[in-house]
Enzyme design. Structure first.
Site, short mmCIF file in Angstrom:
data_model
loop_
_atom_site.label_atom_id
_atom_site.label_comp_id
_atom_site.label_asym_id
_atom_site.label_seq_id
_atom_site.Cartn_x
_atom_site.Cartn_y
_atom_site.Cartn_z
N GLY A 25 0.81 -1.21 0.00
CA GLY A 25 0.00 0.00 0.00
C GLY A 25 0.84 1.26 0.00
CG ASP A 26 5.09 3.15 1.68
OD1 ASP A 26 4.73 4.30 1.98
OD2 ASP A 26 6.28 2.86 1.39
CB ALA A 27 4.85 0.56 -3.33
#
Length: 141
Positions: A25-27
């Protein structure tokens, strides 16, 4: 098949460790923010970096999650809870622990929606949150 889904998962997204969902999700979030910023008029790299930083910090991600919290389905709210409660390690030195946990929750939700192939839902939630945040920042200036 959506061109963003390069690989299918060996199991359902709901069975994946929340920290792993947050990692992806961060990416995905970073990519969405960069795409959004490139849709605006100022493409100077320093400006892009500065604006991206305003939206990807733990504090900003907590605020983004707060903006969409009431719009979440029961399933999405459960994923957020799992992400918030996950043991994801120590927060960065410049991040508040509560902000970091909420940011991890948002990233978990984004990773979940990405792996479930719910790109339209992801776009709606992030779009609402980012547009409200940017409008608020512009009003402060």
């Amino acid at each position: 098949m959506n061109p963003l889904a390069f690989h299918t998962l060996p199991k359902k997204a709901g069975l994946i460790n929340p920290v792993v969902l947050a990692y992806m999700g961060d990416a995905v979030f970073e990519l969405l923010i960069r795409q959004y910023l490139l849709s605006l008029s100022n493409h100077k790299s320093h400006h892009l970096h500065r604006e991206a930083t305003k939206l990807v910090s733990a504090k900003a991600q907590r605020q983004l999650l707060e903006r969409v919290q009431q719009l979440l389905t029961e399933e999405e709210a459960d994923i957020v809870r799992r992400g918030r409660n996950a043991k994801s390690g120590a927060p960065p030195k410049n991040a508040d622990v509560a902000d970091y946990r909420q940011a991890t929750a948002l990233e978990c939700l984004i990773g979940y929606l990405y792996y479930e192939g719910r790109f339209d839902r992801l776009a709606v939630l992030i779009g609402i949150a980012v547009e409200e945040t940017v409008a608020e920042q512009v009003a402060k200036e």
